[in-house]
Design a protein around this motif. Structure first.
Motif, PDB file in Angstrom:
ATOM      1  N   LEU A 125       4.891   6.019  -7.173  1.00 21.66           N
ATOM      2  CA  LEU A 125       5.624   5.294  -8.212  1.00 21.66           C
ATOM      3  C   LEU A 125       6.972   4.795  -7.720  1.00 21.66           C
ATOM      4  N   GLY A 126       7.353   3.616  -8.186  1.00 22.89           N
ATOM      5  CA  GLY A 126       8.703   3.109  -7.970  1.00 22.89           C
ATOM      6  C   GLY A 126       9.202   2.504  -9.268  1.00 22.89           C
ATOM      7  N   CYS A 171       6.281   0.471 -11.205  1.00 17.33           N
ATOM      8  CA  CYS A 171       5.099  -0.022 -10.492  1.00 17.33           C
ATOM      9  C   CYS A 171       4.408   1.202  -9.883  1.00 17.33           C
ATOM     10  N   ALA A 172       3.129   1.355 -10.208  1.00 11.44           N
ATOM     11  CA  ALA A 172       2.338   2.460  -9.645  1.00 11.44           C
ATOM     12  C   ALA A 172       1.403   1.891  -8.590  1.00 11.44           C
ATOM     13  N   ILE A 223      -3.194  -0.455  -0.066  1.00  6.69           N
ATOM     14  CA  ILE A 223      -2.904  -0.673  -1.486  1.00  6.69           C
ATOM     15  C   ILE A 223      -4.229  -0.779  -2.242  1.00  6.69           C
ATOM     16  N   GLY A 224      -4.599   0.294  -2.903  1.00  6.24           N
ATOM     17  CA  GLY A 224      -5.861   0.295  -3.640  1.00  6.24           C
ATOM     18  C   GLY A 224      -5.754  -0.434  -4.963  1.00  6.24           C
ATOM     19  N   GLY A 225      -4.583  -0.520  -5.515  1.00  9.32           N
ATOM     20  CA  GLY A 225      -4.352  -1.204  -6.789  1.00  9.32           C
ATOM     21  C   GLY A 225      -2.902  -1.059  -7.189  1.00  9.32           C
ATOM     22  N   LEU A 226      -2.456  -1.970  -8.046  1.00  7.64           N
ATOM     23  CA  LEU A 226      -1.089  -1.912  -8.560  1.00  7.64           C
ATOM     24  C   LEU A 226      -1.130  -1.937 -10.088  1.00  7.64           C
ATOM     25  N   ARG A 264       8.157  -1.631  -1.528  1.00  6.71           N
ATOM     26  CA  ARG A 264       9.414  -1.236  -2.193  1.00  6.71           C
ATOM     27  C   ARG A 264       9.202   0.037  -3.002  1.00  6.71           C
ATOM     28  N   ALA A 265       8.089   0.101  -3.726  1.00 10.09           N
ATOM     29  CA  ALA A 265       7.786   1.306  -4.515  1.00 10.09           C
ATOM     30  C   ALA A 265       7.639   2.505  -3.586  1.00 10.09           C
ATOM     31  N   TYR A 266       6.974   2.290  -2.459  1.00 12.20           N
ATOM     32  CA  TYR A 266       6.761   3.401  -1.527  1.00 12.20           C
ATOM     33  C   TYR A 266       8.097   3.945  -1.014  1.00 12.20           C
TER      34      TYR A 266
END
Ligand code: SF4
Length: 348
Positions: A26-27, A45-46, A125-128, A263-265
């Motif tokens: 999560l970010g 953003c997940a 990235i499996g999904g956002l 960025r979330a990471y």
């Protein structure tokens, strides 16, 4: 102490809940527009881990500069000034940063420094999932327009509205059909402070119309999956008579998806600093809880010498990285990737 900021505490409680109940990264507060950068900031953003998530986690705990991924691969070393389509000073800074985080390695060729990627950029990235928080639907602000923008652009695989309000049929009618709706109770994650011991009320069930999926979160309506591989429409200016839009092609969306995931990471959701105040008593999951006001506060907004209850003390010791590492697939201190480990011969 400034005005109560219920959205901040709600958002952090939701992040703590999702971190506890899902294998997501999560970010918070991330730019989510393409044609008009900065015009839309999504609350949360997940990132749903994809097939090569572990390879991504092995490179660095920080954000890999998205431009570095786009411009330089692991084959022949290149001069960053010619590889990046920007001013030379900026190109050098981007290359420096990519070297710092371990995604580039540098070598000298004559008098010039060249760089190459240490590994192929992974498919991680499996999904956002884009999550907009609106604890009180009685004060919706710009909510409808934000959600219409998100579904029309289709940057995320799914868009969700999270609220603490009881969700009526009239509310649902005003929310775009594709947007999922969660009802979430901040109280289910908020500790009670007695000054000595903070306890999490954890899995207290939450009443609601939909399906309860753990703790204080109830799915009122599932989101309809969006298709980020299709071009999207991004509203630019909205007037009463006309709306200017930009058509965003799938390549631009893919670049933005990678940027927001990176960025979330790197960013996460916990505050970067906790105030040096005797009343700051962070929760076990790292939320900045204030015992003087008996609630989670926003250190950047609420705290400091101007707060009437401020009492100078050492800042609390919170190991944000250790908390995140223990609770999510994110890795705090990976070994990094060398060309030999990555089997670079494949790329020659
Ligand atoms: S932690 Fe201290 S400075 Fe921050 S709101 Fe509480 S009393 Fe005020």
């Amino acid at each position: 102490m400034t005005a109560d900021r219920p959205e901040y505490a709600f958002e952090l409680a939701l992040c703590a809940h999702l971190e506890r109940t899902r294998e997501w990264v999560l970010g918070r507060q991330l730019g989510a527009s393409v044609a008009d950068p900065g015009a839309r900031v999504v609350d949360v953003c997940a990132v749903v881990p994809g097939p090569e998530f572990d390879r991504r986690a092995a490179i660095t705990s920080e954000t890999i500069p998205p431009r570095a991924v786009e411009c330089v691969g692991p084959g022949r070393a290149v001069d960053p000034v010619s590889a990046f389509d920007c001013a030379p000073a900026r190109a050098r800074r981007l290359a420096d940063r990519a070297v710092e985080v371990g995604f580039f390695e540098a070598e000298r060729q004559g008098s010039r420094r060249h760089v190459r990627a240490t590994t192929r950029y992974p498919d991680w990235i499996g999904g956002l999932v884009g999550i907009e928080n609106k604890p009180d639907l009685g004060r919706p602000g710009d909510l409808q327009r934000q959600l219409r923008r998100d579904t029309s652009l289709g940057l995320f695989d799914a868009v969700v509205l999270a609220t603490e309000s009881y969700v009526t049929g009239a509310h649902l009618n005003r929310i775009p059909d594709d947007v999922g709706v969660w009802r979430f109770s901040e109280a289910s994650e908020t500790p009670r402070g007695d000054g000595e011991e903070l306890r999490s009320s954890g899995n207290r069930p939450q009443a609601g119309d939909g399906e309860a999926v753990g703790g204080g979160l109830t799915v009122v309506r599932e989101p309809t999956p969006l298709d980020p591989t299709e071009p999207g429409v991004e509203p630019l200016t909205e007037g009463s008579l006309r709306t200017d839009v930009a058509i965003v092609d799938s390549e631009a969306k893919a670049r933005k998806r990678r940027a927001i995931a990176e960025r979330a990471y790197g960013k996460g959701w916990r505050p970067h600093e906790y105030p040096g105040c005797a009343s700051m008593c962070p929760t076990d999951d790292g939320r900045p809880y204030c015992t003087a006001f008996d609630r989670v506060v926003d250190p950047g907004h609420d705290c400091g010498a101007s707060c009437p209850a401020f009492e100078a003390a050492d800042p609390p010791a919170v190991d944000r990285e250790a908390l995140r590492d223990a609770r999510t697939p994110w890795v705090a201190d990976p070994d990094g990737v060398t060309r030999r480990q990555a089997g670079l011969d494949r790329f020659r």
